[in-house]
Write an enzyme that holds these catalytic residues in place. Structure first.
Site, PDB file in Angstrom:
ATOM      1  N   ARG A 154       0.922  -1.180   0.037  1.00 36.47           N
ATOM      2  CA  ARG A 154       0.163  -0.102   0.036  1.00 36.47           C
ATOM      3  C   ARG A 154       0.777   1.357  -0.063  1.00 36.47           C
ATOM      4  NH1 ARG A 154      -2.374  -3.358  -1.443  1.00 36.47           N
ATOM      5  NH2 ARG A 154      -4.204  -4.375  -0.615  1.00 36.47           N
ATOM      6  N   GLU A 214      -3.484   3.677   7.004  1.00 35.47           N
ATOM      7  CA  GLU A 214      -3.711   3.304   5.468  1.00 35.47           C
ATOM      8  C   GLU A 214      -4.168   4.706   5.011  1.00 35.47           C
ATOM      9  OE1 GLU A 214      -4.451  -0.737   4.076  1.00 35.47           O
ATOM     10  OE2 GLU A 214      -5.340   0.347   2.099  1.00 35.47           O
ATOM     11  N   SER A 267     -10.182   0.384   4.120  1.00 32.66           N
ATOM     12  CA  SER A 267      -9.266  -0.225   5.266  1.00 32.66           C
ATOM     13  C   SER A 267      -8.681   0.862   5.963  1.00 32.66           C
ATOM     14  CB  SER A 267      -8.279  -1.259   4.848  1.00 32.66           C
ATOM     15  OG  SER A 267      -8.638  -2.347   4.396  1.00 32.66           O
TER      16      SER A 267
END
Ligand SMILES: Cc1cc2nc3c(=O)[nH]c(=O)nc-3n(C[C@H](O)[C@H](O)[C@H](O)COP(=O)(O)OP(=O)(O)OC[C@H]3O[C@@H](n4cnc5c(N)ncnc54)[C@H](O)[C@@H]3O)c2cc1C
Length: 299
Positions: free
Chosen positions: A172, A293, A223
């Site tokens: 990510r 995130e 998320s």
């Protein structure tokens, strides 16, 4: 000096004091001092070259991974639109896609052209620009696996090409995007031949799986935390007792404990406050440092 005198002439639209909440999935946050909707790459390049280098410029995709703070965003927010959204199948089972193209459109165009390997993009509700920055992925595939090269402008308006290796992808994250100011214009993606019907069938499976497991019709940022090495973020949030527990207008979803939700009237401060409370609690209870995130912008 007023903004009017500080902004280069453009062909696209410049809007002052534009609320950003409607541009994000979480639907919170204050205005951009200036919102720029460039017409095309030339327009954006000339704008960047002509703008005082001291003015902060923040790119925004469709805001599916962004929390805008309540005080709004200083300087210029750039949102790419139609002039950056083309998706074209290329020779050699490749797909070229503009940064404003939705990931799902890229998956569909690839499937229609009998190109497999990009179907995971049907599960990510962002743009290709966001996917390049986040190394977006799901169900075992990520952007790193399919990108050939990415196209970007520097803050000075210069066009550059970055190879997959130069993007510095990890979980990510793109180091290239984190270490220097870039606005992505698009990318070239590599797939492999397959029957269009088979690719579409796999995309339908991904959609069904997502609908069953994620609160995709809520105001959410996806998320919230990256999965820490050796752990599932949702399990830690759940074990610490935060699944479905209201905090102002914010909550971690009863359906998926890593999904932060605006239950109706949340402020950005509610959402950020809840996330920080959970991080502290998880650190104290389990000794694990959860990392955001979701990207936060603004003041
Ligand atoms: C319901 C839901 C499910 C999700 N599921 C997944 C999933 O399965 N896998 C996954 O990886 N993610 C998932 N996400 C998160 C999100 O969709 C991805 O991170 C996506 O890549 C973000 O794209 P965006 O266009 O919304 O980016 P934004 O949220 O608009 O921006 C994200 C970051 O990218 C930067 N950025 C955006 N465009 C550009 C550009 N052109 N140039 C430079 N910087 C840019 C922004 O400045 C910001 O830092 C989910 C989100 C939601 C709401």
């Amino acid at each position: 000096m007023s903004w009017k005198d500080r902004l280069p002439a453009v062909e696209g639209r410049l809007v002052l004091d534009e609320p950003l909440a409607p541009f994000t999935w979480l639907r919170v946050g204050g205005p951009a001092e200036v919102l720029f909707l460039p017409k095309d790459e030339d327009d954006l390049s000339r704008f960047l070259a002509g703008l005082d280098p001291g003015v902060p410029v923040t790119p925004l995709g469709v805001g599916s991974n962004t929390l805008v703070r309540d005080g709004g965003v200083e300087g210029v927010v750039v949102r790419l639109g139609r002039g950056f959204a083309a998706v074209t199948a290329r020779e050699g089972r490749r797909v070229q896609a503009g940064a404003a193209a939705l990931d799902a459109q890229v998956a569909k165009a690839a499937a229609d052209a009998g190109i497999a390997g990009l179907e995971f993009y049907t599960g990510v509700p962002g743009t290709i620009g966001g996917a390049l920055v986040m190394n977006a992925g799901c169900y075992g595939s990520e952007t790193k696996d399919v990108l050939v090269e990415a196209y970007a402008l520097t803050r000075a308006g210069e066009r550059i090409v970055l190879s997959n290796a130069e993007m510095g992808f990890s979980y990510r994250r793109s180091a290239a995007a984190a270490d220097r100011w870039l606005i992505f214009l698009g990318g070239l993606f590599q797939g492999r031949p397959d029957d269009p019907a088979a690719v579409h069938a796999r995309m339908a499976e991904i959609t069904a799986r997502r609908e069953a497991s994620q609160p995709i019709r809520e105001k959410t940022g996806g998320s919230t935390f990256k999965n820490p090495e050796g752990h599932s973020a949702w399990k830690l949030v759940d074990a610490a007792g935060w699944r479905g527990k209201p905090f102002g207008g914010a909550m971690f979803s009863p359906q998926h404990a890593n999904f932060l939700i605006n239950t109706g009237a949340a402020t950005a401060a509610d959402l950020e406050g809840l996330v920080e409370a959970v991080r502290k609690d998880v650190r104290e209870k389990f000794g694990v440092e959860l990392q955001w995130e979701v990207k936060r912008i603004g003041r």
